[in-house]
Design an enzyme around this catalytic site. Structure first.
Site, PDB file in Angstrom:
ATOM      1  N   GLU A   1      67.407  36.896 115.462  1.00 61.19           N
ATOM      2  CA  GLU A   1      67.251  37.451 116.813  1.00 61.19           C
ATOM      3  C   GLU A   1      67.689  36.460 117.878  1.00 61.19           C
ATOM      4  O   GLU A   1      67.309  36.537 119.040  1.00 61.19           O
ATOM      5  CB  GLU A   1      65.796  37.858 117.042  1.00 61.19           C
TER       6      GLU A   1
ATOM      7  N   SER B   1      62.696  42.965 115.668  1.00 59.31           N
ATOM      8  CA  SER B   1      63.819  43.780 116.134  1.00 59.31           C
ATOM      9  C   SER B   1      64.278  44.813 115.128  1.00 59.31           C
ATOM     10  O   SER B   1      65.447  45.163 115.073  1.00 59.31           O
ATOM     11  CB  SER B   1      65.009  42.895 116.536  1.00 59.31           C
TER      12      SER B   1
ATOM     13  N   TYR C   1      68.787  47.238 121.797  1.00 58.37           N
ATOM     14  CA  TYR C   1      69.453  46.299 122.697  1.00 58.37           C
ATOM     15  C   TYR C   1      70.750  46.808 123.295  1.00 58.37           C
ATOM     16  O   TYR C   1      71.395  46.100 124.040  1.00 58.37           O
ATOM     17  CB  TYR C   1      69.694  44.964 121.980  1.00 58.37           C
TER      18      TYR C   1
ATOM     19  N   ARG D   1      52.330  42.742 122.613  1.00 57.13           N
ATOM     20  CA  ARG D   1      52.855  44.114 122.735  1.00 57.13           C
ATOM     21  C   ARG D   1      52.545  44.825 121.441  1.00 57.13           C
ATOM     22  O   ARG D   1      52.894  44.358 120.362  1.00 57.13           O
ATOM     23  CB  ARG D   1      54.357  44.109 122.992  1.00 57.13           C
TER      24      ARG D   1
ATOM     25  N   ASP E   1      52.906  48.033 119.043  1.00 53.17           N
ATOM     26  CA  ASP E   1      53.764  49.191 118.790  1.00 53.17           C
ATOM     27  C   ASP E   1      52.976  50.242 118.011  1.00 53.17           C
ATOM     28  O   ASP E   1      52.368  49.949 116.975  1.00 53.17           O
ATOM     29  CB  ASP E   1      55.005  48.757 118.001  1.00 53.17           C
TER      30      ASP E   1
ATOM     31  N   GLU F   1      52.366  47.603 114.494  1.00 52.76           N
ATOM     32  CA  GLU F   1      52.404  46.142 114.500  1.00 52.76           C
ATOM     33  C   GLU F   1      52.134  45.629 115.898  1.00 52.76           C
ATOM     34  O   GLU F   1      52.109  46.401 116.854  1.00 52.76           O
ATOM     35  CB  GLU F   1      53.773  45.644 114.054  1.00 52.76           C
TER      36      GLU F   1
ATOM     37  N   ASN G   1      53.264  42.266 118.574  1.00 58.07           N
ATOM     38  CA  ASN G   1      54.254  41.202 118.781  1.00 58.07           C
ATOM     39  C   ASN G   1      53.706  40.166 119.740  1.00 58.07           C
ATOM     40  O   ASN G   1      53.172  40.507 120.798  1.00 58.07           O
ATOM     41  CB  ASN G   1      55.532  41.803 119.370  1.00 58.07           C
TER      42      ASN G   1
ATOM     43  N   GLY H   1      60.132  40.755 123.767  1.00 57.15           N
ATOM     44  CA  GLY H   1      61.428  40.534 124.408  1.00 57.15           C
ATOM     45  C   GLY H   1      61.340  40.600 125.932  1.00 57.15           C
ATOM     46  O   GLY H   1      60.503  41.309 126.484  1.00 57.15           O
TER      47      GLY H   1
END
Lengths: 429, 315
Positions: free
Chosen positions: B15, B152, B222, B261, B263, B276, B278, B282
């Site tokens: 990443e 990602s 992205y 964060r 998800d 999950e 994070n 990002g």
């Protein structure tokens, strides 16, 4: 040692939209590591210039300045020096192509020929046909002009012209701007388009009225097998590109193109806009080199070297590589193309390979759409035979580890056995 | 004199490019906020640079391995430099999905049923012979196959039939030595970012993710235009409240600090499931945390400053 400090691009939002398309090497960062001296690199594409006698080159340079110094230093014509173009037409006659010197334009490497051809032919969205895989430099040159690249799978005999026919039918009524092919010892696949397929390709191209671009940098580096006539010898409307990089040296940045007159005229206009004219200096040195040295003997020596290295690579592959691997057996040129089972990601493998002292180019670099991840291009022209043997062994070990997993799945019957023809990972779109 | 902040970015994870983009934006934001900023790529001389620069804090803009698995956090604690975001343990727990999900189960946080399979289980124990039993263990197709430790969505596959399982597992196992086979829940995908206020989780508006291709993979994440986002997510008030509570619970359960964060996916019945968390979300121009913060009235510069001040406060 690289520094940790980062410098940003403050013009990031100022660039032309077309630059979004220009491909960068996805393995750029890893190649910095790959150029470490302890890494055996199969990732290059460099001729063995150490074999070119520097004495000969020095003489040529000296004589070039002595005899033609004033011209060497001055602007020349966009087409290039006449004497060198005469020589090119003689070279081409040797391979069976009838080309007038006035139909030859000298370029700054074959690369410039590809770039300017793309510039004069491709509008954004135009379709261009290539082999799958194909030369990464061509993809890079074309990409700046925003084409839609469709690639045709290959096998041991080169481009699958039957699939070309199918692709054209699918694309219709749209028509590709040109078909780009590297018929001899292709970079990267190593395979050569057979005479029969050459004729078929030309028939198809003529029937659909699509220009063919023949890129032939390695044609004179044949190790075995008979000479195969270029496409240009079979059809004088073929646009033919070649280079002095492999028959003399890449440092001169000298190549050439021949094409039907109207196309060439447009090409010259583009060349004028690009660099006014090529390097008269380089051209004058080349004239001396080809006129007054034993360059054919040198080329023979170079070819012998590459032959020896190819043999070292093929025998090392035979000895060390796992049985699931398939590879091409080029009759000349610089590269062997390896195909692993479809689920094995060679790109994911590269970092580990570099850590263990061997580098290669993952196959997806040679496709416009990211396919080819289970393939690798291995260069044998540059490393010594001993390095080649050692490097192949290192690579084999890395593959073995990954294959252990794959085999566990095979043993359990969890994977349908897929044996596809070489380099057929790229489909037509 | 203004505080000096080193921004860590890049590194050699898969990443890297995303991290460089995050790092670039963070650097610009910190400059605008009046900090002295030292952008640093993660290379061999990093420790030397950190020791010579002596920053007051480090902003971690690294994603993936080394940035989100606790490596760099451990190092910075050893060097006694305060850093942004969650601490070492939270990073360990969040990075490995196989571990996070065990924590979720223990805390009563709903997460899709799954099986964890390691490369060794395949190589040494013949686990491949049991692939046919996966649907019985996890649920019917479609199934999600993903590496346990990767960001990602690299190596993520949505598998619809048994034939695809082997390929998906081999793909996932090129990124990690451990893969998860999980029930794929079709529903509303959400990214719920969590900040902190007075040491307590402050959940930002949820972002609803609608990938045009149907799969929110690396490309969808992205490439501008590949995905549609709705902020706040189009949920009923009840589901919205449940999602908010769940995100806060995850943040606390994993021991996160300052930011995370989470998800999730909400199924057709309106039940949320946590996929999950994070710990270094990002910060690119298509990233979800800045998007959510913006909607809560916290602009990018303010967001960066907030996290930085929290780190400085620990110095």
């Amino acid at each position: 040692m690289s520094t940790a400090r980062v410098v940003f691009d403050r013009w990031d939002d100022r660039y032309a939209a077309r630059m979004e398309q220009v491909r960068s090497s996805a393995v750029r960062d890893l190649f910095a590591a790959a150029s470490r001296s302890d890494v055996i690199s199969f990732a290059g594409g460099m001729p063995a210039v150490a074999t070119v006698p520097l004495g000969d080159v020095a003489h040529s340079a000296r004589d070039a300045i002595r005899h033609s110094g004033a011209q060497a230093l001055q602007y020349g014509s966009s087409e290039g020096r006449p004497d060198l173009r005469v020589f090119v037409s003689e070279l081409m006659a040797e391979t069976g192509c009838r080309v007038q010197p006035s139909d030859v334009v000298l370029t700054t490497g074959g690369q410039q020929a590809l770039d300017l051809l793309a510039k004069i032919m491709i509008d954004p969205g135009d379709i261009v046909i290539t082999e799958g895989p194909t030369y990464v430099g061509a993809l890079q040159a074309f990409s700046a002009y925003e084409p839609e690249v469709h690639c045709i799978p290959m096998d041991d005999d080169g481009m699958r012209v039957d699939l070309l026919e199918e692709a054209l039918a699918r694309i219709a009524p749209r028509r590709p701007k040109f078909i780009y092919t590297i018929p001899n010892f292709q970079n990267p696949a190593g395979v050569t388009l057979t005479p029969g397929r050459r004729r078929q390709l030309l028939e198809i191209a003529r029937a659909h009225d699509i220009p063919v671009v023949e890129d032939d940098p390695y044609g004179r580096l044949r190790f075995e097998g008979g000479h195969v006539k270029p496409l240009r010898a079979l059809d004088d409307e073929v646009i033919y590109v070649s280079t002095f990089s492999k028959i003399f040296a890449p440092g001169l940045r000298l190549g050439w193109i021949t094409a039907p007159r109207p196309i060439l005229a447009k090409f010259v206009l583009a060349k004028q806009a690009a660099d006014l004219c090529g390097s008269a200096f380089a051209q004058v040195v080349a004239e001396e080199y080809f006129g007054h040295t034993k360059w054919r003997r040198t080329l023979k020596a170079l070819t012998r070297t590459y032959h020896e290295r190819r043999d070292a690579m093929l025998s090392a592959l035979e000895e060390h590589f796992p049985e699931e691997a398939r590879w091409t057996k080029p009759q000349g040129g610089f590269f062997v193309w390896v195909e692993m089972p479809r689920f094995l990601d060679c790109k994911a493998l590269l970092a580990e390979a570099v850590d263990r002292g061997v580098a290669f180019v993952p196959g997806d670099a040679f496709f416009p759409d990211g396919s080819g991840r289970n393939c690798m291009r291995l260069n044998f022209s540059f490393p010594s035979p001993d390095s080649i043997r050692e490097g192949v062994e290192r690579l084999a070990n890395v593959l073995e580890d990954r294959l252990e997993l794959y085999r566990a799945f095979m043993r359990a019957g969890a994977i349908p056995e897929v044996r596809e023809a070489v380099a057929s990972a790229g489909g037509s779109r | 004199m203004s505080k000096k902040v080193a921004v860590l970015m890049g590194g050699r994870s898969l990443e890297r490019e995303v991290s460089l983009k995050s790092g670039e934006r963070v650097t610009a934001a910190l400059s605008r906020k009046g900090y002295r900023v030292v952008p640093l790529d993660v290379t061999e001389d990093l420790v030397e640079r950190l020791r010579s620069e002596k920053p007051d804090a480090v902003y971690i803009a690294l994603h993936g391995r080394f940035g989100e698995d606790g490596t760099v956090q451990e190092l910075l604690e050893f060097l006694e430099i305060p850093y942004t975001g969650p601490g070492v343990l939270a990073n360990f727990l969040a990075w490995d999905k196989a571990v996070s999900k065990r924590v979720f189960v223990r805390e009563g946080i709903p997460t899709p049923k799954w099986v964890t399979l390691t490369a060794d289980a395949f190589k040494q124990m013949g686990a491949a012979t049991a692939l046919g039993a996966l649907t019985a263990a996890v649920g019917d197709f479609p199934l999600a196959v993903k590496p346990a430790k990767q960001g990602s969505a690299l190596g993520l596959a949505r598998v619809t039939e048994a034939q695809e399982l082997a390929e998906a597992l081999l793909q996932a196992l090129s990124f990690d030595d451990k893969a998860l086979v999980e029930r794929w829940i079709d529903g509303v995908e959400l990214a719920v970012s969590v900040l902190e206020e007075d040491g307590k989780p402050y959940v930002l508006p949820s972002v609803e993710i609608n990938a045009k291709s149907g799969l929110f993979d690396f490309n969808a994440m992205y490439t501008p235009g590949e995905t549609e986002y709705y902020v706040p997510a189009r949920l009923s008030p009840e589901v919205s409240a449940e999602v908010e509570a769940l995100a806060a619970k995850v943040h606390v359960a994993l021991g996160c600090r300052d930011v995370s964060r989470v998800d999730m996916v909400v199924d057709a019945e309106g039940s949320p499931f946590v996929l999950e968390a994070n710990t270094s979300p990002g910060m690119t121009d298509t990233s979800l945390l800045p998007m959510a913060a913006e909607h809560a009235g916290i602009d990018f510069d303010e967001l960066v400053d907030r996290l930085t001040r929290a780190a400085l406060g620990r110095g």
